[in-house]
Write a protein that holds these residues in place. Structure first.
Motif, PDB file in Angstrom:
ATOM      1  N   LEU A  92       0.831  -1.119  -0.077  1.00  0.00           N
ATOM      2  CA  LEU A  92      -0.223   0.142  -0.072  1.00  0.00           C
ATOM      3  C   LEU A  92       0.920   1.350  -0.062  1.00  0.00           C
ATOM      4  O   LEU A  92       1.903   1.158   0.586  1.00  0.00           O
ATOM      5  N   ILE A  93       0.570   2.394  -0.457  1.00  0.00           N
ATOM      6  CA  ILE A  93       0.966   3.578  -0.594  1.00  0.00           C
ATOM      7  C   ILE A  93       0.750   4.097   0.987  1.00  0.00           C
ATOM      8  O   ILE A  93      -0.422   4.244   1.378  1.00  0.00           O
ATOM      9  N   PRO A  94       1.759   4.667   1.634  1.00  0.00           N
ATOM     10  CA  PRO A  94       1.511   5.159   3.063  1.00  0.00           C
ATOM     11  C   PRO A  94       0.621   6.407   2.899  1.00  0.00           C
ATOM     12  O   PRO A  94       0.911   7.399   2.124  1.00  0.00           O
ATOM     13  N   ARG A  95      -0.260   6.573   3.967  1.00  0.00           N
ATOM     14  CA  ARG A  95      -1.205   7.463   3.909  1.00  0.00           C
ATOM     15  C   ARG A  95      -0.828   8.713   4.955  1.00  0.00           C
ATOM     16  O   ARG A  95      -0.028   8.046   6.064  1.00  0.00           O
ATOM     17  N   PRO A  96      -1.267   9.728   4.918  1.00  0.00           N
ATOM     18  CA  PRO A  96      -0.868  10.809   6.117  1.00  0.00           C
ATOM     19  C   PRO A  96      -1.456  10.405   7.120  1.00  0.00           C
ATOM     20  O   PRO A  96      -1.195  10.782   8.167  1.00  0.00           O
ATOM     21  N   GLU A  97      -2.762   9.813   7.008  1.00  0.00           N
ATOM     22  CA  GLU A  97      -3.458   9.673   8.495  1.00  0.00           C
ATOM     23  C   GLU A  97      -2.798   8.457   9.213  1.00  0.00           C
ATOM     24  O   GLU A  97      -2.752   8.394  10.294  1.00  0.00           O
ATOM     25  N   ILE A 181       2.146  -2.423  20.298  1.00  0.00           N
ATOM     26  CA  ILE A 181       1.817  -3.069  19.248  1.00  0.00           C
ATOM     27  C   ILE A 181       1.065  -2.054  18.455  1.00  0.00           C
ATOM     28  O   ILE A 181       0.196  -1.118  18.846  1.00  0.00           O
ATOM     29  N   ILE A 182       1.339  -2.063  17.292  1.00  0.00           N
ATOM     30  CA  ILE A 182       0.977  -1.186  16.148  1.00  0.00           C
ATOM     31  C   ILE A 182       0.450  -1.833  15.171  1.00  0.00           C
ATOM     32  O   ILE A 182       0.888  -2.899  14.560  1.00  0.00           O
ATOM     33  N   SER A 183      -0.727  -1.354  14.333  1.00  0.00           N
ATOM     34  CA  SER A 183      -1.485  -1.972  13.290  1.00  0.00           C
ATOM     35  C   SER A 183      -2.327  -1.315  12.283  1.00  0.00           C
ATOM     36  O   SER A 183      -3.134  -0.616  13.026  1.00  0.00           O
ATOM     37  N   ASN A 184      -1.967  -1.244  11.199  1.00  0.00           N
ATOM     38  CA  ASN A 184      -2.831  -0.536  10.263  1.00  0.00           C
ATOM     39  C   ASN A 184      -3.439  -1.812   9.393  1.00  0.00           C
ATOM     40  O   ASN A 184      -2.887  -1.872   8.192  1.00  0.00           O
ATOM     41  N   PRO A 185      -4.330  -2.608   9.866  1.00  0.00           N
ATOM     42  CA  PRO A 185      -4.811  -3.832   9.167  1.00  0.00           C
ATOM     43  C   PRO A 185      -5.771  -3.489   8.008  1.00  0.00           C
ATOM     44  O   PRO A 185      -6.133  -2.404   7.802  1.00  0.00           O
TER      45      PRO A 185
END
Length: 279
Positions: A92-97, A181-185
């Motif tokens: 994925l292209i990283p998003r500002p959010e 823990i960090i996640s952007n699933p």
């Protein structure tokens, strides 16, 4: 061809895909990257000619944009948290959010912290934490070997430990407990595809984006289980979520017995981030 002519005509051609302002911005960035021109060069020097030797490369790149390919894939990079990350259709292209998600998590990472990034994709989250907090130990998990190859090659030198695994199944990790823990699933429902742009649907990896309408929170249930298994007592987690499913997502972690569960808004005022702490 004049630079000003190329910018004007190319911006107009991209109006089929993008709003006017965004189309112009894309063309300016393309010229800036391939030609080294400043953003107002075509205004300050309206008679500047495009170098003939660069025309084939420029025209080839623009044809990819006109076909709907995202600018970041055409250029081969995306900027995230003041660093430049390699991107391609495997990630994925990283998003500002997501930058704000990382900033929230970094407030809890210190020397000696152990951090786990689930669904790492390009590795932008894991690398940012590792580079900002070099005394922390960062592990990053993804199911895609192609994505992990991209992630592992972002920067030279010591960085995160990248592991190929499915977070929907039990994880066999060399580090058994984590402070953060960090996640952007994946969290975009299939029914939301109709409102998405062609450049996302046709080029970015669906594996990292979409979940079935009938079970849109499957990754969050899995993360709740992984958090119970892997977070240290008082360890914290920070997740990016679907803005339309905030209360439902929150209830998963409350039911799992997590404390201090809450949701924060992004810069557009949308419910975008969920945080909790293991008791």
């Amino acid at each position: 061809m004049l630079l000003s002519t190329f910018i004007r005509e190319s911006s107009r051609a991209l109006l089929e895909l993008y709003p006017e302002r965004e189309a112009g911005e894309i063309v300016l960035r393309l010229c800036e990257d391939l030609l080294g021109t400043g953003r107002v060069e075509h205004i300050l020097n309206p008679e500047r000619e495009l170098p003939p030797s660069r025309l084939p490369e420029l025209e080839s790149a623009f044809s990819r944009l006109l076909a709907g390919e995202p600018l970041q894939y055409v250029l081969g990079y995306a900027d995230f948290c003041s660093r430049r990350f390699k991107v391609n259709p495997s990630v994925l292209i990283p998003r500002p959010e997501t930058e704000d998600l990382v900033r929230m998590a970094l407030s809890c990472v210190g020397s000696g912290s152990r951090v786990l990034d689930l669904c790492t994709g390009s590795g932008c989250i894991a690398w940012t934490v590792a580079l900002e907090c070099p005394q922390a130990r960062v592990f990053a998990v993804d199911i895609s070997s192609e994505a992990l190859e991209t992630a592992a090659g972002q920067f030279e030198g010591l960085g995160p430990d990248f592991i190929c695994a499915d977070i929907l199944k039990p994880l066999d990790l060399p580090q058994c407990s984590f402070d953060v823990i960090i996640s952007n699933p994946p969290y975009v429902m299939d029914r939301e595809k109709s409102s998405m742009r062609r450049n996302v649907l046709e080029y970015e990896p669906g594996l990292a984006l979409f979940v079935p309408d009938g079970d849109p929170l499957l990754f969050y249930r899995a993360i709740a289980v992984r958090a119970r298994e892997l977070l240290k007592p008082s360890g914290k987690a920070f997740l990016e979520i679907n803005e339309t499913l905030g209360p439902q997502t929150l209830s998963i972690f409350r039911e799992e017995g997590m404390a201090d569960c809450g949701i924060s808004e992004d810069f557009a005022g949308k419910q975008r981030y969920l945080h909790f702490q293991k008791t």
